[in-house]
Design an enzyme around this catalytic site. Structure first.
Site, mmCIF file in Angstrom:
data_model
loop_
_atom_site.group_PDB
_atom_site.id
_atom_site.type_symbol
_atom_site.label_atom_id
_atom_site.label_comp_id
_atom_site.label_asym_id
_atom_site.label_seq_id
_atom_site.Cartn_x
_atom_site.Cartn_y
_atom_site.Cartn_z
ATOM 1 N N LYS A 172 0.803 -1.220 0.000
ATOM 2 C CA LYS A 172 0.000 0.000 0.000
ATOM 3 C C LYS A 172 0.839 1.274 0.000
ATOM 4 O O LYS A 172 0.307 2.362 -0.243
ATOM 5 C CB LYS A 172 -0.958 0.008 1.188
ATOM 6 C CG LYS A 172 -1.960 -1.139 1.185
ATOM 7 C CD LYS A 172 -2.909 -1.070 0.006
ATOM 8 C CE LYS A 172 -4.027 -2.113 0.138
ATOM 9 N NZ LYS A 172 -5.006 -2.029 -0.947
ATOM 10 N N SER A 183 -3.260 -11.289 5.278
ATOM 11 C CA SER A 183 -3.710 -11.417 3.886
ATOM 12 C C SER A 183 -2.703 -12.199 3.051
ATOM 13 O O SER A 183 -3.080 -12.861 2.072
ATOM 14 C CB SER A 183 -3.973 -10.041 3.269
ATOM 15 O OG SER A 183 -2.803 -9.251 3.287
#
Length: 458
Positions: free
Chosen positions: A43, A277
């Site tokens: 990110k 994740s």
């Protein structure tokens, strides 16, 4: 290696390694370590892309306030860029986020607003809706809106995608890539890039059980009912506005348990500390690899570092509490004891230890009471109230021995007693001291009983 002038120059160009010890069937599995970005996740790429694009468009300038709703890693990426460029940042985050992420965000200067994780889009407390409302109500604030911001997928279409294909050209190309979907920026950007530059590359989605995306990809139905999941950062209960699923041909639904255990397996076998994740993506990638009958080169992402999950999925006690690890059942009260004394898991104190030592252990291990052990014999119990009442008015009494403040008259429960015998103990405000004859087995608290009952429902 060259000298850099800013931490932002370290974003991207992350390494790829080939898995050596995982069971990948006939396939070769490659792992792109996005955890090596300076903020610890993929990110960072979109944090830089979205802020710099807004600057170029004249929408923001240093000193302005940025607002975003995030499950964590986008927030850290934004905080990294905002800190370096001189912006104020307000982040709305769901309350399932790991403590490490929240501490990280606050340490970087972001204002963190916690909200509920058990509500869907459209509810006023849903993290994205709340962030949008805060942006409207904050004078001069700019709403980043990662879920509708085209500069989110652009970061992956024009940077991450070419980077992957260039690296994989060293081993003859890429047959399939496995990714997750939260804001959908990674999926949409990579999908657009590979459609143009490597159209034979299969696009595979890894989705948490409870999210609606696996059903949408595999069966073409868009459910309006989602469930909750504990994996952070991926899975959705709606289709993000920037999403493009047209080239994704297959999806795997991965449970929280499989995600966490697979992430732990990655650390155990390959030495890579990935986040929750990452476990989801790796579990899906392994399923895909093992289904193949002809060799393929498959890549998946280590989305973020596991340093942010040490208190959760890398904590055996948290895993046991939540039913993701299991002990051999005994059929008696030992099934409720999280930290058995026989395994030296129980945090204890001695009668001659100082009260300050007892206090420090309570703080360190986040417990409110400690068994007082003289060798293998329990001789008392000391809790926060005992310490407080003893030292209040004379802080020097922290140097007194534990024996001066502990309760030595103990109500013990035999390990073979029915669970119902715990209730009167809890009603008196005590903790259950479980013994087998004179042998101390462990403590049972109210939360231990609640966790046990919840695991039975699961």
């Amino acid at each position: 290696m060259s000298i850099h002038q800013s931490v932002l120059e370290l974003i991207g160009d992350t390494p790829i390694i080939k898995a050596q010890r995982l069971d990948t069937g006939v396939c070769e599995l490659y792992l792109k370590l996005e955890s090596q970005n300076p903020g610890g996740s993929i990110k960072d790429r979109i944090g830089l892309s979205m802020i710099e694009a807004a600057e170029k468009a004249g929408k923001i300038r240093p000193g302005d306030t940025l607002v975003e709703g995030t499950a964590g890693n986008t927030g850290i990426g934004l905080a990294l860029v905002a800190q370096q460029k001189g912006y104020k940042l307000i982040l709305v985050v769901p309350d399932k986020m790991s403590r490490e992420k929240i501490f990280n965000l606050k340490a970087m200067g972001a204002q963190v607003v916690l909200t509920r994780s058990d509500v869907a889009k459209g509810h006023p407390d849903y993290y994205q809706d709340l962030a949008e409302r805060l942006a409207r109500e904050t004078p001069g604030a700019y709403f980043i809106n990662q879920f509708g911001n085209p500069d989110n997928p652009a970061a992956h279409e024009f940077v991450t995608g070419p980077e992957i294909l260039g690296q994989m050209s060293d081993v003859g190309g890429l047959d399939a890539i496995v990714f997750g979907c939260g804001s959908s920026g990674t999926m949409t950007g990579l999908s657009r890039f590979f459609a143009k530059q490597s159209p034979h590359t299969e696009l595979i989605l890894a989705d948490p059980v409870g999210s609606i995306l696996e059903e949408y990809i595999n069966r073409g139905t868009l459910s309006d009912k989602s469930a909750s999941w504990m994996v952070e950062g991926i899975g959705e209960d709606f289709l993000p506005p920037i999403s493009d699923f047209t080239r994704v041909k297959k999806a795997y639904a991965i449970s929280d348990k499989e995600s966490f255990l697979t992430a732990r397996e990655l650390l155990e076998k390959e030495g890579i500390l990935g986040g929750s994740s990452t476990g989801t993506l790796l579990a899906a990638a392994l399923k895909y690899c093992r289904e193949q009958t002809t060799p393929k080169k498959v890549l998946t992402l280590v989305c973020d570092t596991g340093n942010k999950y040490l208190s959760k999925m890398y904590n055996d006690f948290w895993m046991l509490d939540n039913g993701f690890l299991a002990r051999q059942p005994t059929g008696d009260l030992r099934d409720l004891i999280l930290r058995p004394f026989s395994q030296r898991d129980t945090v204890v104190v001695g009668p001659n230890d100082l009260l300050v030592t007892a206090y420090q252990r309570m703080k360190l291990y986040d417990v409110s009471q400690l068994p007082v052990m003289d060798g293998d014999n329990i001789v008392g119990i000391v809790d926060e109230s005992d310490v407080l009442l003893h030292v209040y008015g004379d802080e020097s009494r922290f140097r007194d021995p534990v024996s001066t403040a502990m309760v030595s008259k103990l109500d013990k429960i035999d390990v073979r007693s029915p669970i119902e015998t715990l209730l009167p103990v809890f009603d008196r405000g005590h903790v259950a001291i479980v013994v087998d004859g004179e042998k101390f087995i462990g403590l049972i608290t109210r939360i231990d009983l609640l966790n046990y009952l919840r695991r039975r429902v699961q």
